[in-house]
Scaffold this motif. Structure first.
Motif, PDB file in Angstrom:
ATOM      1  N   VAL A  46      96.951 -18.309 -37.651  1.00 23.81           N
ATOM      2  CA  VAL A  46      95.795 -18.901 -37.989  1.00 23.81           C
ATOM      3  C   VAL A  46      96.225 -19.279 -39.540  1.00 23.81           C
ATOM      4  N   THR A  47      95.624 -20.521 -39.818  1.00 24.79           N
ATOM      5  CA  THR A  47      95.939 -21.126 -41.251  1.00 24.79           C
ATOM      6  C   THR A  47      94.807 -21.483 -41.831  1.00 24.79           C
ATOM      7  N   ILE A  48      94.570 -20.810 -43.052  1.00 31.28           N
ATOM      8  CA  ILE A  48      93.244 -21.077 -44.027  1.00 31.28           C
ATOM      9  C   ILE A  48      93.811 -21.924 -45.158  1.00 31.28           C
ATOM     10  N   ARG A  49      93.038 -23.228 -45.269  1.00 35.10           N
ATOM     11  CA  ARG A  49      93.412 -23.778 -46.646  1.00 35.10           C
ATOM     12  C   ARG A  49      92.071 -23.469 -47.472  1.00 35.10           C
ATOM     13  N   GLY A  50      92.291 -22.674 -48.442  1.00 31.53           N
ATOM     14  CA  GLY A  50      91.442 -22.319 -49.418  1.00 31.53           C
ATOM     15  C   GLY A  50      90.746 -23.583 -50.262  1.00 31.53           C
ATOM     16  N   THR A  51      89.914 -23.249 -51.127  1.00 28.54           N
ATOM     17  CA  THR A  51      89.202 -24.093 -52.252  1.00 28.54           C
ATOM     18  C   THR A  51      88.801 -23.260 -53.190  1.00 28.54           C
ATOM     19  N   PRO A  52      88.820 -23.611 -54.608  1.00 28.08           N
ATOM     20  CA  PRO A  52      88.220 -22.776 -55.624  1.00 28.08           C
ATOM     21  C   PRO A  52      86.993 -22.668 -55.585  1.00 28.08           C
ATOM     22  N   ARG A  53      86.013 -23.446 -54.873  1.00 27.45           N
ATOM     23  CA  ARG A  53      84.655 -23.155 -54.803  1.00 27.45           C
ATOM     24  C   ARG A  53      83.962 -23.502 -53.349  1.00 27.45           C
ATOM     25  N   LEU A  54      83.320 -22.439 -52.766  1.00 24.40           N
ATOM     26  CA  LEU A  54      82.677 -22.646 -51.437  1.00 24.40           C
ATOM     27  C   LEU A  54      81.378 -22.685 -51.661  1.00 24.40           C
ATOM     28  N   SER A  55      80.896 -23.512 -50.687  1.00 18.97           N
ATOM     29  CA  SER A  55      79.247 -23.646 -50.739  1.00 18.97           C
ATOM     30  C   SER A  55      78.601 -22.714 -49.745  1.00 18.97           C
ATOM     31  N   GLY A  56      77.359 -22.918 -49.933  1.00 20.52           N
ATOM     32  CA  GLY A  56      76.318 -22.038 -49.116  1.00 20.52           C
ATOM     33  C   GLY A  56      76.584 -22.574 -47.700  1.00 20.52           C
ATOM     34  N   GLY A  71      91.605 -15.557 -48.379  1.00 21.67           N
ATOM     35  CA  GLY A  71      92.242 -16.857 -48.435  1.00 21.67           C
ATOM     36  C   GLY A  71      91.249 -17.995 -48.527  1.00 21.67           C
ATOM     37  N   ALA A  72      89.994 -18.001 -48.212  1.00 24.81           N
ATOM     38  CA  ALA A  72      89.176 -18.964 -48.326  1.00 24.81           C
ATOM     39  C   ALA A  72      88.836 -19.436 -49.741  1.00 24.81           C
ATOM     40  N   LEU A  73      89.195 -18.668 -50.515  1.00 24.35           N
ATOM     41  CA  LEU A  73      89.089 -19.105 -52.109  1.00 24.35           C
ATOM     42  C   LEU A  73      90.410 -19.205 -52.982  1.00 24.35           C
ATOM     43  N   ALA A  74      91.498 -19.122 -52.056  1.00 28.54           N
ATOM     44  CA  ALA A  74      92.806 -18.882 -52.700  1.00 28.54           C
ATOM     45  C   ALA A  74      93.210 -20.503 -52.352  1.00 28.54           C
ATOM     46  N   PRO A  75      93.620 -21.302 -53.415  1.00 25.69           N
ATOM     47  CA  PRO A  75      94.206 -22.620 -53.340  1.00 25.69           C
ATOM     48  C   PRO A  75      95.708 -22.454 -52.417  1.00 25.69           C
ATOM     49  N   GLY A  76      95.749 -23.518 -51.610  1.00 20.28           N
ATOM     50  CA  GLY A  76      96.961 -23.460 -50.775  1.00 20.28           C
ATOM     51  C   GLY A  76      96.450 -23.088 -49.548  1.00 20.28           C
ATOM     52  N   GLU A  77      97.507 -22.714 -48.315  1.00 21.94           N
ATOM     53  CA  GLU A  77      97.414 -22.269 -47.388  1.00 21.94           C
ATOM     54  C   GLU A  77      97.877 -21.003 -47.164  1.00 21.94           C
ATOM     55  N   THR A  78      97.063 -20.060 -46.647  1.00 18.69           N
ATOM     56  CA  THR A  78      97.309 -18.832 -46.179  1.00 18.69           C
ATOM     57  C   THR A  78      97.509 -18.743 -44.539  1.00 18.69           C
ATOM     58  N   VAL A  79      98.755 -18.429 -44.271  1.00 17.21           N
ATOM     59  CA  VAL A  79      98.975 -18.307 -42.906  1.00 17.21           C
ATOM     60  C   VAL A  79      99.173 -16.976 -42.408  1.00 17.21           C
TER      61      VAL A  79
END
Ligand code: UD1
Length: 414
Positions: free
Chosen positions: A210-220, A171-179
């Protein structure tokens, strides 16, 4: 083989290592980004070495020095996890979500059964399918593909630690909200969420989800692994079972609440500081009933070690295992050491005996092994515990730490 001369009261302080079960998903989180991930307080364990080998096999570079892992590289990742590594350690299955989220495809062997009984991965697969992956199972492996994962709502039938972690990672790399409704809330899961937040995802915990809002690019990121609550519990039990006094340092006492509650009912005197816990064992423990439960309940990983303590308690204890169907690999060898335990479905009835006796026994998994070591510390005479590689999967410098507390323990070949 580990040789233990029982009957010594343990006395002293022991420093607790970083948590295996927090380190493993953190290492797999490195697959989500080509930027450096730096992890401190990583325990030197066989399972951690397997996780390192696995991310290396998938294309990452790992530099390990003094408990710090620096994981870099991996602009390009390979989609296939070597079956041998997945079979060595079930947690390896967690690379499925990160790979499919990052490169759109993954092939990972099915972990299959293990010494704790059947452990399916259906929640993992159903959840990833919800996020948009096409999942196929065949020839002992799972293949997943997705042009792009997207946030979705997933309900878990049981608050599975691994499935919650799998879905947080993907979910961390998936755009939108994963619930994730009915997620696991073990401290190691919460820590993974904290790490993913440092890497750029947004995470919110509510009462039932728990809700995770992902983003297309994660940092270190740079992150310190939390203390191992199961290792801490094991050493506190070593103090309690020998009627000794053990102070576990570098722990998070809050994570040990349910366990300490039962340990106190068993007659141990407990003192708690900001980052330490001290236990003074009773001359003979009292019988206690308990049931394992997802966090904040009594951890299933401390069930076998706690049963070792109750094996020499005064009276009858009833132990109900609700997390695994058959986590009783410690019972047979404990019987060989003179314990009186009956298995009734998922319930153990433990009739405490005054004395356990040394024997040659075999560990079948990490925590069964810990139970046997504890029983051997309290037993009359010498015990030989085989299957020590299971212990090396989960306990850093076990022999050295026990000797530091005054135990008579030798690690021997053969
Ligand atoms: C993790 C821990 C392990 C601990 C366990 C429970 C790691 C590396 N390991 O294992 O030490 O004992 O949590 O606290 O963190 N289940 C299903 N379908 C699934 C997934 C799980 O039926 O898809 C069942 C399992 O068979 C088991 C129960 O759910 O009976 C709990 O398993 P789970 O919480 O997933 O444990 P793991 O993540 O494998």
């Amino acid at each position: 083989m580990i040789r233990i001369l029982g009957g010594r009261r343990l006395d002293g302080e022991v420093r607790i290592s970083g948590a295996k079960n927090a380190a493993l998903p953190a290492i797999f989180a490195s697959l989500l980004t080509p930027e450096p991930l730096v992890l401190h307080n990583v325990p030197k364990l066989l399972d951690v070495e397997t996780a390192v080998e696995l991310v290396q096999a998938l294309g990452k570079e790992v530099h390990w020095s003094n408990g710090t892992l620096r994981i870099t590289g991996g602009e390009e990742l390979r989609p296939e996890a070597p079956a041998e590594l997945v079979q060595r350690m079930r947690a390896s299955f967690l690379v499925l979500g990160p790979l499919v989220a990052r490169i759109g495809q993954a092939k990972v062997a099915l972990p299959g059964g293990c010494a704790l009984g059947p452990r399916p991965v259906d929640f993992h697969l159903q959840g990833l399918a919800r996020l948009g992956a096409q999942v196929e199972v065949g020839n002992g492996a799972v293949q997943a593909k997705a042009t792009r994962l997207r946030g979705a709502r997933v309900y878990l039938d049981f608050p599975s630690v691994g499935a919650t972690e799998q879905l947080l990672l993907a979910g961390a790399l998936a755009p939108g909200e994963t619930v994730i409704v009915n997620p696991a809330r073990e401290p190691e899961v919460v820590e993974l969420a904290v790490l993913l937040q440092k890497m750029g995802a947004e995470v919110r915990w509510d009462l039932d989800r728990v809700t995770i809002r992902g983003t297309p690019r994660l940092s270190g990121a740079e992150h310190t692994i939390i203390p191992d609550r199961i290792e801490a519990g094991t050493y506190l039990l070593a103090g309690a079972i020998t009627g000794g006094r053990v102070r576990a340092l570098s722990v998070c006492p809050e994570h040990l609440r349910a366990f300490l509650d039962r340990l106190e009912l068993a007659g141990a005197a407990i003192e708690v500081g900001p980052d330490w816990v001290e236990v003074q064992g009773p001359p003979r423990p009292k019988a206690v009933d308990f049931r394992t439960w997802p966090y904040p309940g009594f951890p299933t990983d401390l069930q076998p070690p706690m049963v070792a303590l109750l094996a020499r308690a005064e009276g009858r204890s009833t132990v109900t295992e609700t997390v695994y169907a058959a986590r009783f690999g410690h019972v047979e060898p404990l019987l060989q050491m003179g314990a009186r335990i009956q298995v009734m479905g998922n319930v153990l009835v433990v009739e405490g005996v005054e004395r356990l006796r040394g024997a040659q026994v075999e560990a079948t998994d990490i925590r069964a092994g810990a139970a046997l070591v504890l029983a051997a510390l309290a037993a009359e005479g010498v015990s030989f515990v085989r299957g020590e590689h299971h212990l090396a999967r989960g306990y850093e410098n076990l022999g050295e730490k026990l000797c530091g507390l005054g135990a008579q323990v030798w690690e021997e070949q053969g």
